[in-house]
Design a protein around this motif. Structure first.
Motif, PDB file in Angstrom:
ATOM      1  N   VAL A   5     -27.073  50.669  91.851  1.00  0.00           N
ATOM      2  CA  VAL A   5     -27.633  49.439  91.286  1.00  0.00           C
ATOM      3  C   VAL A   5     -26.572  48.676  90.508  1.00  0.00           C
ATOM      4  O   VAL A   5     -25.877  49.244  89.641  1.00  0.00           O
ATOM      5  N   LEU A   6     -26.442  47.389  90.807  1.00  0.00           N
ATOM      6  CA  LEU A   6     -25.556  46.516  90.047  1.00  0.00           C
ATOM      7  C   LEU A   6     -26.261  46.000  88.796  1.00  0.00           C
ATOM      8  O   LEU A   6     -27.483  45.811  88.805  1.00  0.00           O
ATOM      9  N   PRO A   7     -25.511  45.724  87.718  1.00  0.00           N
ATOM     10  CA  PRO A   7     -26.114  45.033  86.567  1.00  0.00           C
ATOM     11  C   PRO A   7     -26.645  43.674  86.996  1.00  0.00           C
ATOM     12  O   PRO A   7     -26.099  43.029  87.904  1.00  0.00           O
ATOM     13  N   SER A   8     -27.712  43.221  86.373  1.00  0.00           N
ATOM     14  CA  SER A   8     -28.325  41.949  86.729  1.00  0.00           C
ATOM     15  C   SER A   8     -27.388  40.807  86.353  1.00  0.00           C
ATOM     16  O   SER A   8     -27.086  40.583  85.179  1.00  0.00           O
ATOM     17  N   GLN A   9     -26.887  40.117  87.361  1.00  0.00           N
ATOM     18  CA  GLN A   9     -26.001  38.977  87.134  1.00  0.00           C
ATOM     19  C   GLN A   9     -25.947  38.120  88.390  1.00  0.00           C
ATOM     20  O   GLN A   9     -26.337  38.548  89.469  1.00  0.00           O
ATOM     21  N   LYS A  10     -25.433  36.905  88.228  1.00  0.00           N
ATOM     22  CA  LYS A  10     -25.330  35.965  89.338  1.00  0.00           C
ATOM     23  C   LYS A  10     -23.870  35.878  89.772  1.00  0.00           C
ATOM     24  O   LYS A  10     -22.963  35.798  88.946  1.00  0.00           O
ATOM     25  N   PHE A  11     -23.660  35.916  91.080  1.00  0.00           N
ATOM     26  CA  PHE A  11     -22.320  35.814  91.652  1.00  0.00           C
ATOM     27  C   PHE A  11     -22.188  34.494  92.405  1.00  0.00           C
ATOM     28  O   PHE A  11     -23.152  34.026  93.035  1.00  0.00           O
ATOM     29  N   MET A  12     -21.007  33.909  92.371  1.00  0.00           N
ATOM     30  CA  MET A  12     -20.679  32.760  93.208  1.00  0.00           C
ATOM     31  C   MET A  12     -19.855  33.287  94.382  1.00  0.00           C
ATOM     32  O   MET A  12     -18.721  33.735  94.224  1.00  0.00           O
ATOM     33  N   ILE A  13     -20.457  33.238  95.570  1.00  0.00           N
ATOM     34  CA  ILE A  13     -19.876  33.864  96.755  1.00  0.00           C
ATOM     35  C   ILE A  13     -19.437  32.786  97.747  1.00  0.00           C
ATOM     36  O   ILE A  13     -20.216  31.871  98.057  1.00  0.00           O
ATOM     37  N   PRO A  14     -18.222  32.866  98.286  1.00  0.00           N
ATOM     38  CA  PRO A  14     -17.793  31.910  99.314  1.00  0.00           C
ATOM     39  C   PRO A  14     -18.735  31.932 100.513  1.00  0.00           C
ATOM     40  O   PRO A  14     -19.190  32.984 100.951  1.00  0.00           O
ATOM     41  N   LEU A  15     -19.008  30.755 101.057  1.00  0.00           N
ATOM     42  CA  LEU A  15     -19.954  30.649 102.172  1.00  0.00           C
ATOM     43  C   LEU A  15     -19.447  31.281 103.459  1.00  0.00           C
ATOM     44  O   LEU A  15     -20.237  31.567 104.365  1.00  0.00           O
ATOM     45  N   ASP A  16     -18.146  31.492 103.567  1.00  0.00           N
ATOM     46  CA  ASP A  16     -17.623  32.081 104.805  1.00  0.00           C
ATOM     47  C   ASP A  16     -17.589  33.610 104.755  1.00  0.00           C
ATOM     48  O   ASP A  16     -17.122  34.255 105.684  1.00  0.00           O
ATOM     49  N   TRP A  17     -18.092  34.188 103.649  1.00  0.00           N
ATOM     50  CA  TRP A  17     -18.131  35.645 103.567  1.00  0.00           C
ATOM     51  C   TRP A  17     -19.212  36.208 104.475  1.00  0.00           C
ATOM     52  O   TRP A  17     -20.315  35.663 104.594  1.00  0.00           O
ATOM     53  N   LYS A  18     -18.881  37.378 105.071  1.00  0.00           N
ATOM     54  CA  LYS A  18     -19.826  38.102 105.924  1.00  0.00           C
ATOM     55  C   LYS A  18     -20.114  39.473 105.306  1.00  0.00           C
ATOM     56  O   LYS A  18     -19.740  39.743 104.172  1.00  0.00           O
ATOM     57  N   ARG A  19     -20.755  40.321 106.105  1.00  0.00           N
ATOM     58  CA  ARG A  19     -21.171  41.628 105.608  1.00  0.00           C
ATOM     59  C   ARG A  19     -20.005  42.438 105.047  1.00  0.00           C
ATOM     60  O   ARG A  19     -20.121  43.075 103.992  1.00  0.00           O
ATOM     61  N   TYR A  20     -18.869  42.416 105.723  1.00  0.00           N
ATOM     62  CA  TYR A  20     -17.754  43.247 105.305  1.00  0.00           C
ATOM     63  C   TYR A  20     -17.274  42.871 103.900  1.00  0.00           C
ATOM     64  O   TYR A  20     -17.069  43.740 103.040  1.00  0.00           O
ATOM     65  N   GLN A  21     -17.106  41.574 103.657  1.00  0.00           N
ATOM     66  CA  GLN A  21     -16.637  41.135 102.333  1.00  0.00           C
ATOM     67  C   GLN A  21     -17.672  41.425 101.253  1.00  0.00           C
ATOM     68  O   GLN A  21     -17.330  41.829 100.132  1.00  0.00           O
ATOM     69  N   LEU A  22     -18.954  41.243 101.577  1.00  0.00           N
ATOM     70  CA  LEU A  22     -20.004  41.550 100.604  1.00  0.00           C
ATOM     71  C   LEU A  22     -20.032  43.042 100.278  1.00  0.00           C
ATOM     72  O   LEU A  22     -20.208  43.440  99.120  1.00  0.00           O
ATOM     73  N   SER A  23     -19.838  43.878 101.284  1.00  0.00           N
ATOM     74  CA  SER A  23     -19.824  45.319 101.063  1.00  0.00           C
ATOM     75  C   SER A  23     -18.640  45.709 100.184  1.00  0.00           C
ATOM     76  O   SER A  23     -18.764  46.557  99.279  1.00  0.00           O
ATOM     77  N   GLN A  24     -17.488  45.088 100.412  1.00  0.00           N
ATOM     78  CA  GLN A  24     -16.326  45.339  99.561  1.00  0.00           C
ATOM     79  C   GLN A  24     -16.614  44.953  98.113  1.00  0.00           C
ATOM     80  O   GLN A  24     -16.235  45.666  97.174  1.00  0.00           O
ATOM     81  N   LEU A  25     -17.301  43.818  97.928  1.00  0.00           N
ATOM     82  CA  LEU A  25     -17.636  43.357  96.585  1.00  0.00           C
ATOM     83  C   LEU A  25     -18.527  44.361  95.864  1.00  0.00           C
ATOM     84  O   LEU A  25     -18.294  44.699  94.690  1.00  0.00           O
ATOM     85  N   ILE A  26     -19.554  44.864  96.547  1.00  0.00           N
ATOM     86  CA  ILE A  26     -20.468  45.824  95.922  1.00  0.00           C
ATOM     87  C   ILE A  26     -19.714  47.093  95.541  1.00  0.00           C
ATOM     88  O   ILE A  26     -19.866  47.633  94.439  1.00  0.00           O
ATOM     89  N   ASN A  27     -18.880  47.589  96.430  1.00  0.00           N
ATOM     90  CA  ASN A  27     -18.105  48.799  96.134  1.00  0.00           C
ATOM     91  C   ASN A  27     -17.178  48.599  94.944  1.00  0.00           C
ATOM     92  O   ASN A  27     -17.065  49.469  94.069  1.00  0.00           O
ATOM     93  N   LYS A  28     -16.526  47.436  94.879  1.00  0.00           N
ATOM     94  CA  LYS A  28     -15.609  47.163  93.780  1.00  0.00           C
ATOM     95  C   LYS A  28     -16.356  47.011  92.458  1.00  0.00           C
ATOM     96  O   LYS A  28     -15.931  47.543  91.424  1.00  0.00           O
ATOM     97  N   ALA A  29     -17.515  46.306  92.505  1.00  0.00           N
ATOM     98  CA  ALA A  29     -18.291  46.095  91.284  1.00  0.00           C
ATOM     99  C   ALA A  29     -18.848  47.403  90.740  1.00  0.00           C
ATOM    100  O   ALA A  29     -19.012  47.566  89.531  1.00  0.00           O
ATOM    101  N   LEU A  30     -19.148  48.360  91.644  1.00  0.00           N
ATOM    102  CA  LEU A  30     -19.700  49.651  91.219  1.00  0.00           C
ATOM    103  C   LEU A  30     -18.609  50.673  90.921  1.00  0.00           C
ATOM    104  O   LEU A  30     -18.912  51.763  90.423  1.00  0.00           O
ATOM    105  N   SER A  31     -17.356  50.328  91.266  1.00  0.00           N
ATOM    106  CA  SER A  31     -16.226  51.243  91.060  1.00  0.00           C
ATOM    107  C   SER A  31     -16.480  52.604  91.713  1.00  0.00           C
ATOM    108  O   SER A  31     -16.284  53.668  91.112  1.00  0.00           O
TER     109      SER A  31
END
Length: 453
Positions: A17-43
């Motif tokens: 679970v990520l902390p409740s917050q809002k992210f500004m995500i580039p519109l050209d991002w796909k599943r792979y980039q989003l998955s990388q973001l979640i992994n990085k945010a959760l360390s």
């Protein structure tokens, strides 16, 4: 000027679970980039691949295209649910078979159980070694299941099977190679006047359901009779024969498996019954489907059909019930799997459909491990289901997104061969049919497939 990013809020039902917050995500991002973001945010120490749901559909494009497809404006905050990805199935091995395989079970620890058109039931271990070969019938075996039995030792298993020869049977099969005797037929089940379509057990192993082309469903206990309950010429569906069935003597041939009669006969279907299963955690409530285009709910103790779902011109081949008991999925000859909410006041309406390019002949929900059959199922609803079809392709679906399968794999090399049965325990998937048996691996980790070569 149009914005190049979107406001996104992530949600999840996973432990990550990520902390409740809002992210500004580039519109050209796909599943792979989003998955990388979640992994990085959760360390996370070990990367975990994630998939993403937007308004009930799995994200297959970039965020800009997804937003346009769903009519989401620039001012709207995009809510995205993430969950752990299921990796595409990987073929692990094949099991030697001499004929079409009608049924497979992965629910014996470290073993596979198969039923074949040559009349044999076979038991293999995870090294693909044939442990037992049971010549059970002189006609094709149509269905086989493991009957949970806490009283048996780790050296044997109780197996129920049904055949084109109009009978079913309970057989004790040894898990030990070269055991004497290797198997023993304990009783034969007599009711039906046409081939059997399926046989299933409840979670305790105390009761069975048989479904047949003769429009009938048999409800049986699994006690082994000491004498014949059905004479060779009797009709168990008639009231007069049922009164007499417990009194039929069988003093001769004491070593022969005794003929068993049903506890109750369920009559309501008007055409071939394809499948009958118990409600999760119950041996008094059941569901069935058939060629009369219905799914029926039963009080099996009373032998009464309590509800009927009718979908015209949709003969049904197989069904499963979600672990929470709220939903039924039924495959049919119109190349669909229909999803029915049993809590809906309008039982005739579907809540979703899984479209297939060929007839889906079979489907299964995963169970965590082989021992789960000995206890009531989890109340949480499984999000995935596996279907097998006549085009020789098994498809993995996530029920949170019904537009297309998450993954699909072709069974057997060469021209398409019909899939007739699938089972899924842990990370082990068994696929059986016209081409024999293949064993696949689904997901990650080595906890289940240790020993499969």
């Amino acid at each position: 000027m149009a914005s190049s990013s979107a406001a996104v809020v992530f949600t999840t039902k996973t432990p990550y679970v990520l902390p409740s917050q809002k992210f500004m995500i580039p519109l050209d991002w796909k599943r792979y980039q989003l998955s990388q973001l979640i992994n990085k945010a959760l360390s996370l120490a070990k990367p975990i691949p994630f998939d993403f749901l937007v308004r009930g559909s799995i994200l297959c494009t970039n965020l800009g295209e997804c937003r346009a497809e769903n009519g989401i404006t620039e001012e709207d905050t995009l809510e995205i649910e993430y969950f752990e990805s299921v990796l595409p199935p990987q073929r692990m091995t094949t099991l030697p078979q001499e004929d079409w395989v009608s049924s497979i079970s992965c629910r014996i620890s470290q073993h596979f159980l198969t039923a074949s058109y040559d009349g044999h039931i076979r038991l293999f271990d995870y090294a693909q070694k044939l442990v037992q070969d049971v010549p059970a019938y002189q006609a094709p075996v149509t269905s086989v299941c493991v009957v949970p039995s806490p009283t048996l030792t780790d050296e044997s298993v109780l197996v129920a099977s049904g055949s084109h020869d109009l009978t079913a049977s309970l057989t004790r099969v040894s898990l030990v190679p070269d055991a004497l005797p290797p198997f023993q037929t304990l009783t034969s089940l007599h009711l039906h006047t046409s081939p059997l379509s399926s046989i299933t057990s409840d979670h305790t192993g105390s009761h069975l359901l048989t479904a047949s082309w003769d429009h009938l469903i048999g409800f049986w206990d699994t006690t082994i009779p000491t004498r014949d309950e059905v004479a060779p010429t009797s009709d168990p569906t008639s009231s007069s024969d049922r009164k007499k069935r417990r009194k039929v003597a069988s003093e001769a041939d004491q070593g022969r498996a005794k003929r068993k009669a049903p506890t109750t006969v369920l009559k309501s279907h008007t055409a071939r019954v394809s499948k009958a299963v118990f409600a999760p955690g119950s041996n008094q409530r059941a569901y069935s489907c058939g060629f009369d285009s219905t799914v029926r709910t039963w009080d099996v103790e009373l032998g009464v059909c309590t509800d009927t779902i009718t979908v015209p011109e949709r003969p049904m081949l197989d069904l499963v019930v979600t672990p929470d008991g709220h939903t039924v999925l039924a495959s049919s000859t119109d190349r669909t799997v229909s999803i029915f909410d049993l809590r809906s006041p309008s039982l005739a309406s579907t809540t979703g459909t899984l479209m297939h390019p060929a007839t889906p002949s079979c489907l299964v929900y995963p169970v965590a491990n082989a021992s789960e059959t000995l206890s009531p199922p989890s109340t949480s609803s499984a999000p995935q289901v596996l279907t097998g079809a006549y085009d020789g392709i098994a498809r993995l679906w996530d029920l949170r997104s019904l537009k297309s399968a998450v993954a699909s794999v072709k069974a057997w090399d060469g021209s398409p061969k019909k899939i007739l049965s699938v089972d899924w325990v842990g990370e082990v998937v068994g696929v059986a049919g016209e081409g024999g048996v293949e064993v696949w691996r689904v997901g990650q980790g080595d906890r289940v497939l240790t020993g499969i070569k």
